[in-house]
Motif scaffolding. Structure first.
Motif, PDB file in Angstrom:
ATOM      1  N   THR A  65      81.674  -6.745  55.437  1.00 20.59           N
ATOM      2  CA  THR A  65      81.015  -6.231  54.448  1.00 20.59           C
ATOM      3  C   THR A  65      79.851  -5.434  55.016  1.00 20.59           C
ATOM      4  O   THR A  65      79.690  -4.018  54.816  1.00 20.59           O
ATOM      5  CB  THR A  65      80.319  -7.101  53.666  1.00 20.59           C
ATOM      6  OG1 THR A  65      81.233  -7.749  52.804  1.00 20.59           O
ATOM      7  CG2 THR A  65      79.262  -6.476  52.653  1.00 20.59           C
ATOM      8  N   VAL A  66      79.323  -5.928  56.156  1.00 17.99           N
ATOM      9  CA  VAL A  66      78.305  -5.056  57.128  1.00 17.99           C
ATOM     10  C   VAL A  66      79.042  -3.988  57.693  1.00 17.99           C
ATOM     11  O   VAL A  66      78.367  -2.904  57.707  1.00 17.99           O
ATOM     12  CB  VAL A  66      77.690  -6.222  58.294  1.00 17.99           C
ATOM     13  CG1 VAL A  66      77.111  -5.255  59.298  1.00 17.99           C
ATOM     14  CG2 VAL A  66      76.831  -7.257  57.612  1.00 17.99           C
ATOM     15  N   ARG A  67      80.123  -4.116  58.278  1.00 19.59           N
ATOM     16  CA  ARG A  67      80.919  -3.089  58.896  1.00 19.59           C
ATOM     17  C   ARG A  67      80.958  -1.613  57.690  1.00 19.59           C
ATOM     18  O   ARG A  67      80.926  -0.490  57.922  1.00 19.59           O
ATOM     19  CB  ARG A  67      82.220  -3.316  59.444  1.00 19.59           C
ATOM     20  CG  ARG A  67      82.030  -4.009  60.719  1.00 19.59           C
ATOM     21  CD  ARG A  67      83.503  -4.628  61.107  1.00 19.59           C
ATOM     22  NE  ARG A  67      83.264  -5.409  62.389  1.00 19.59           N
ATOM     23  CZ  ARG A  67      83.975  -6.270  62.804  1.00 19.59           C
ATOM     24  NH1 ARG A  67      85.058  -6.822  62.090  1.00 19.59           N
ATOM     25  NH2 ARG A  67      83.839  -7.022  64.155  1.00 19.59           N
ATOM     26  N   ARG A  68      81.472  -2.142  56.469  1.00 16.81           N
ATOM     27  CA  ARG A  68      81.694  -0.867  55.289  1.00 16.81           C
ATOM     28  C   ARG A  68      80.326  -0.512  55.093  1.00 16.81           C
ATOM     29  O   ARG A  68      80.301   0.836  55.019  1.00 16.81           O
ATOM     30  CB  ARG A  68      82.213  -1.897  54.384  1.00 16.81           C
ATOM     31  CG  ARG A  68      82.449  -1.035  52.989  1.00 16.81           C
ATOM     32  CD  ARG A  68      83.060  -1.608  51.978  1.00 16.81           C
ATOM     33  NE  ARG A  68      81.953  -2.879  51.429  1.00 16.81           N
ATOM     34  CZ  ARG A  68      81.085  -2.785  50.741  1.00 16.81           C
ATOM     35  NH1 ARG A  68      80.442  -1.720  50.514  1.00 16.81           N
ATOM     36  NH2 ARG A  68      80.379  -3.959  50.397  1.00 16.81           N
ATOM     37  N   LEU A  69      79.253  -1.255  55.121  1.00 12.44           N
ATOM     38  CA  LEU A  69      77.978  -0.650  54.687  1.00 12.44           C
ATOM     39  C   LEU A  69      77.615   0.311  55.755  1.00 12.44           C
ATOM     40  O   LEU A  69      76.924   1.249  55.284  1.00 12.44           O
ATOM     41  CB  LEU A  69      76.877  -1.929  54.400  1.00 12.44           C
ATOM     42  CG  LEU A  69      77.209  -2.539  53.260  1.00 12.44           C
ATOM     43  CD1 LEU A  69      76.169  -3.709  53.093  1.00 12.44           C
ATOM     44  CD2 LEU A  69      76.674  -1.810  52.003  1.00 12.44           C
ATOM     45  N   LEU A  70      77.687   0.028  57.119  1.00 13.60           N
ATOM     46  CA  LEU A  70      77.304   0.799  57.907  1.00 13.60           C
ATOM     47  C   LEU A  70      78.013   2.250  58.005  1.00 13.60           C
ATOM     48  O   LEU A  70      77.608   3.197  58.566  1.00 13.60           O
ATOM     49  CB  LEU A  70      77.114  -0.001  59.262  1.00 13.60           C
ATOM     50  CG  LEU A  70      76.289  -0.916  59.515  1.00 13.60           C
ATOM     51  CD1 LEU A  70      76.309  -1.912  60.700  1.00 13.60           C
ATOM     52  CD2 LEU A  70      74.829  -0.546  59.517  1.00 13.60           C
ATOM     53  N   GLU A  71      79.346   1.931  57.786  1.00 10.13           N
ATOM     54  CA  GLU A  71      80.176   3.176  57.671  1.00 10.13           C
ATOM     55  C   GLU A  71      79.655   4.249  56.553  1.00 10.13           C
ATOM     56  O   GLU A  71      79.574   5.200  56.532  1.00 10.13           O
ATOM     57  CB  GLU A  71      81.620   2.766  57.447  1.00 10.13           C
ATOM     58  CG  GLU A  71      82.323   2.258  58.600  1.00 10.13           C
ATOM     59  CD  GLU A  71      82.550   3.006  59.662  1.00 10.13           C
ATOM     60  OE1 GLU A  71      82.408   4.368  59.583  1.00 10.13           O
ATOM     61  OE2 GLU A  71      83.126   2.529  60.862  1.00 10.13           O
ATOM     62  N   GLU A  72      79.125   3.364  55.485  1.00  7.47           N
ATOM     63  CA  GLU A  72      78.669   4.379  54.351  1.00  7.47           C
ATOM     64  C   GLU A  72      77.299   4.956  54.961  1.00  7.47           C
ATOM     65  O   GLU A  72      76.818   5.880  54.522  1.00  7.47           O
ATOM     66  CB  GLU A  72      78.424   3.115  53.244  1.00  7.47           C
ATOM     67  CG  GLU A  72      77.960   4.094  51.963  1.00  7.47           C
ATOM     68  CD  GLU A  72      77.568   2.959  50.927  1.00  7.47           C
ATOM     69  OE1 GLU A  72      76.855   3.124  49.905  1.00  7.47           O
ATOM     70  OE2 GLU A  72      78.593   1.787  50.940  1.00  7.47           O
TER      71      GLU A  72
END
Length: 236
Positions: free
Chosen positions: A126-133
């Motif tokens: 989830t953190v990785r997805r948020l940081l891509e965003e």
């Protein structure tokens, strides 16, 4: 119905007592006899619910997973900029481990039983997805890659969990791992936020910190905003 309720209470008491023993003594240092004594429940009743120490540890880990997933869901449910949500997740999980003995015990058990590290497996995707965003919306510096900031989040959060363990092992009564992590994030964000507002991040963090952790307030990161730019922190 009465028997079922009594059985449920007995099981819950055993899990809580086991979590405390595992947290204090580790997997190898915990015995069913110690759990039975700590819970004030007979060995016969214990083995009725849990046939072995391994089965009891499995249950503690399962409950720890459920607590962490619930904390992750709550931390990501509020509308907020992606970068802010990453920090919210990090602080929420650290606070959970600091305050909840089942969650903390579950993290220790996974480490000692040489299993997959669900502690990071639960929240790191989830953190990785948020940081891509966050990167796509211009919330990160051009030279701050989302993957690198994700690694930073993993290191800071895992380090905070280790700090919790050190405070417990040394009997330190003062200080909070969550507060320490919040200060670390304040410093880190000054280096990864987009340049337009990087210098304002500490002030935003200070405002949130002054409200106290019990309010549930998290850093607003107003300093990372890009006025008039829909790619700024106000857009997710």
């Amino acid at each position: 119905m009465v028997k079922q309720e009594r059985a449920a209470r007995t099981r819950a008491a055993l899990v809580k007592a086991a979590a405390a023993e595992f947290d204090r003594n580790g997997y190898d240092g915990t015995s069913l006899a110690r759990v039975s004594k700590a819970a004030g429940i007979s060995m016969g009743a214990l083995t009725f619910h849990f046939s072995s120490k391994g089965a009891l540890a499995d249950t503690v880990q399962e409950e720890g997973r459920a607590l962490m997933r619930a904390a992750l869901k709550q931390a990501t449910s509020r509308p907020a900029p992606a970068l802010q949500t990453v920090v919210t997740v990090s602080l929420a999980l650290t606070g959970l481990v600091e305050e909840d003995i089942v969650a903390r015990s579950a993290v220790r058990l996974v480490r000692e039983r040489s299993e997959a590290d669900f502690w990071t497996d639960i929240w790191l995707p989830t953190v990785r997805r948020l940081l891509e965003e966050a990167s796509a919306h211009g919330q990160l510096r051009d030279d701050a890659l989302a993957a690198d900031v994700a690694a930073l989040a993993e290191i800071l959060t895992a380090g905070a969990e280790a700090h919790v363990r050190r405070l417990l092992d040394t009997g330190t009564r003062h200080g909070s791992a969550t507060a320490q992590l919040e200060r670390a994030w304040r410093l880190a964000l000054a280096g990864v936020c987009a340049p337009a507002g990087a210098g304002k991040v500490p002030a935003a963090m200070a405002r949130a910190q002054s409200q106290g952790p019990e309010t549930g307030a998290m850093p607003c990161f107003a300093g990372c905003e890009h006025d008039g730019d829909e790619g700024g922190l106000g857009s997710r």
